[in-house]
Design a protein around this motif. Structure first.
Motif, PDB file in Angstrom:
ATOM      1  N   GLY A 165      43.431  17.726  26.975  1.00 16.02           N
ATOM      2  CA  GLY A 165      44.867  17.888  26.816  1.00 16.02           C
ATOM      3  C   GLY A 165      45.688  16.650  27.052  1.00 16.02           C
ATOM      4  N   GLU A 175      42.023  12.074  26.050  1.00 17.23           N
ATOM      5  CA  GLU A 175      40.963  13.063  25.862  1.00 17.23           C
ATOM      6  C   GLU A 175      39.797  12.460  25.067  1.00 17.23           C
ATOM      7  OE1 GLU A 175      41.495  17.634  25.074  1.00 17.23           O
ATOM      8  OE2 GLU A 175      41.703  16.565  23.169  1.00 17.23           O
ATOM      9  N   VAL A 191      40.759  17.841  20.130  1.00 19.01           N
ATOM     10  CA  VAL A 191      41.442  19.095  20.464  1.00 19.01           C
ATOM     11  C   VAL A 191      40.601  20.297  20.048  1.00 19.01           C
ATOM     12  CG1 VAL A 191      42.777  19.414  18.315  1.00 19.01           C
ATOM     13  CG2 VAL A 191      43.701  20.234  20.485  1.00 19.01           C
ATOM     14  N   HIS A 232      38.074  20.904  22.672  1.00 14.23           N
ATOM     15  CA  HIS A 232      38.864  21.536  23.733  1.00 14.23           C
ATOM     16  C   HIS A 232      39.046  23.032  23.430  1.00 14.23           C
ATOM     17  CE1 HIS A 232      42.963  21.220  26.108  1.00 14.23           C
ATOM     18  NE2 HIS A 232      42.282  22.300  26.449  1.00 14.23           N
ATOM     19  N   HIS A 233      39.481  23.348  22.222  1.00 11.60           N
ATOM     20  CA  HIS A 233      39.704  24.733  21.820  1.00 11.60           C
ATOM     21  C   HIS A 233      38.414  25.545  21.939  1.00 11.60           C
ATOM     22  CE1 HIS A 233      40.127  28.091  18.938  1.00 11.60           C
ATOM     23  NE2 HIS A 233      41.435  28.017  19.163  1.00 11.60           N
ATOM     24  N   PRO A 263      44.702  24.849  24.014  1.00 11.22           N
ATOM     25  CA  PRO A 263      45.462  23.601  23.844  1.00 11.22           C
ATOM     26  C   PRO A 263      46.677  23.818  22.949  1.00 11.22           C
ATOM     27  CG  PRO A 263      43.434  23.561  22.549  1.00 11.22           C
ATOM     28  CD  PRO A 263      43.357  24.770  23.419  1.00 11.22           C
TER      29      PRO A 263
END
Length: 453
Positions: A139, A143, A181, A184-185, A215
């Motif tokens: 985030g 990252e 991202v 991350h997701h 995120p």
């Protein structure tokens, strides 16, 4: 959009994103050294998905075990979370090499007073939570993600060149920029719905009871690579299909097979060369696509383990697949190869090819956790990073072939490099058959008609 003739796929939950920086990391020692450096520099979080973690595994340069490295990060206030696979009754044989949350594992965490947060996660019966990813400072603009197939296994903690016995050859890719991202997701989606999260022994650590927010923003550009994160997710495993930032809502409850779709699309689009390193090639869809590519005159080199890790009977349905694969040998532009390094006695010892990658036309590549067999493509959870960036792909090709051939191919195009691969591997095969072990590089030709790996 990509400036590359190899298409990305529309079946993925994550979009194609420009502006990324990629760094391939070949073999376990360089890969885990870089991962440790990123963990030691982390300011906010370290989130990891793990399939196998052997008790004997240690990080490079005297850093201790993986838990030592992660506990040190947690002790200085970094939010450290791990998703570990928990095998079921059908995969119980894998428990010996997994940190699956046994009474002994929980006692070890207690004795260490470990401040990490853990959730255990099963797959569908008979399958595996097979993703291997590390996400640093989720985030934030800094990252960084690492995606690949290297297990926390002492056989993988080896340097390029493979001068020794019991080595695995493997690859990770370091990713920075907008596509992190999606790593991350994926972690949030899996963490929030981890199968064992409500079981009495299904989690560890203060804070492990809380879910994570998805995120909300895409990180800033960090380079010029175009990337798509792709997955295998089986139907019915997760329910929350909330969109990744800048993406679309995805019905994850129906599953995802974008890795299979991407392999087929990339092979179908190849015009010059296909270079594959994989533990397996047992899927008819991909074998048929490769037959078509070879028929178009595409050069294909397939690097696999010279010897299988487990010798099993070959049932008739698999024999039909292997026979179809053996038909590649009818094409002059095809080579099946393994690699072997010099052992302590000077004799060649097979190096186990564990990585999962494909390079196409020196312009596009995919690296990740996905084997080319039915488990990885239809039932496990898997994650690959596919990318279009000719400079990085070419550099990866040169680095791999420098290790395997003992030759710098930087001055060659992709087809000339694969022709050299065929020559060196066949010459080394002749030396091996004659009892010689003074080879050039590591690669040697295998017989597609008899190979069952």
């Amino acid at each position: 959009m990509t400036g590359c003739a190899i298409p990305f796929v529309h079946s993925a939950s994550y979009p194609v994103r420009p502006g990324n920086r990629l760094r391939p990391l070949i073999d376990g020692e360089p890969a885990f050294r870089r991962i440790c450096e990123a963990i030691e520099a982390a300011r906010q979080s370290v989130w990891v998905t793990v399939t196998f973690m052997w008790a004997a595994f240690e990080m490079p340069d005297g850093r201790g075990s993986a838990l030592d490295v992660l506990d040190r990060a947690a002790a200085r206030g970094v939010d450290v979370r791990l998703l570990f696979w928990r095998p079921d009754a059908e995969t119980e044989r894998h428990k010996r090499n997994a940190f699956w949350g046994s009474t002994e594992h929980l006692a070890l965490l207690e004795a260490r007073r470990s401040a990490v947060k853990i959730r255990w996660d099963r797959a569908h019966p008979g399958y595996c939570q097979h993703q291997k990813s590390w996400l640093i400072d989720a985030g934030t603009d800094g990252e960084t993600a690492f995606v690949g197939g290297i297990n926390l296994n002492p056989h993988s903690m080896v340097a390029p060149g493979h001068r020794g016995e019991g080595h695995n050859h493997d690859v990770y890719v370091e990713l920075a920029g907008p596509s992190t991202v999606d790593v991350h997701h994926n972690f949030v989606q899996r963490w929030n719905e981890a199968s064992e999260r409500l079981a009495p022994d299904g989690r560890w650590g203060a804070g492990s009871e809380t879910d994570l927010p998805f995120p909300l923003r895409v990180p800033a550009r960090r380079g010029d690579a175009v990337v798509q994160v792709q997955r295998t997710i089986p139907p019915g495993r997760y329910r929350n299909g909330r969109a990744t930032p800048g993406g679309r809502a995805f019905d994850v409850a129906t599953g995802e097979r974008s890795i299979l779709d991407q392999y087929c699309a990339a092979i179908d689009a190849a015009r010059r060369s296909i270079y594959i390193e994989n533990q397996y090639l047992d899927v008819t869809d991909i074998i048929d696509c490769l037959h078509c590519a070879l028929g178009r005159g595409v050069d294909v080199v397939l690097l696999m383990p010279a010897e299988p890790d487990v010798t099993l009977p070959v049932p008739p349905e698999r024999r039909a697949i292997l026979d179809r694969r053996a038909g590649f040998a009818a094409h002059a532009g095809f080579l099946l190869a393994g690699i072997a390094g010099p052992g302590a006695n000077g004799r060649r010892k097979p190096v186990y090819v564990h990585d999962k990658l494909m390079l196409v036309d020196d312009a596009w590549a995919t690296v990740g956790s996905c084997n080319l067999h039915r488990y990885s493509l239809f039932g496990n959870s898997e994650m690959n990073v596919s990318f279009a960036q000719p400079n990085t792909v070419r550099a990866l090709r040169c680095a791999l072939l420098r290790e395997h051939l003992g030759h710098d191919t930087a001055g060659m195009d992709d087809r000339a490099a694969l022709r050299l691969f065929r020559q060196v591997a066949r010459d080394n095969r002749k030396r091996l058959d004659a009892g010689g072990h003074a080879w050039r590089g590591l690669a040697f030709a295998l017989d597609p008609a008899t190979h069952v790996g």
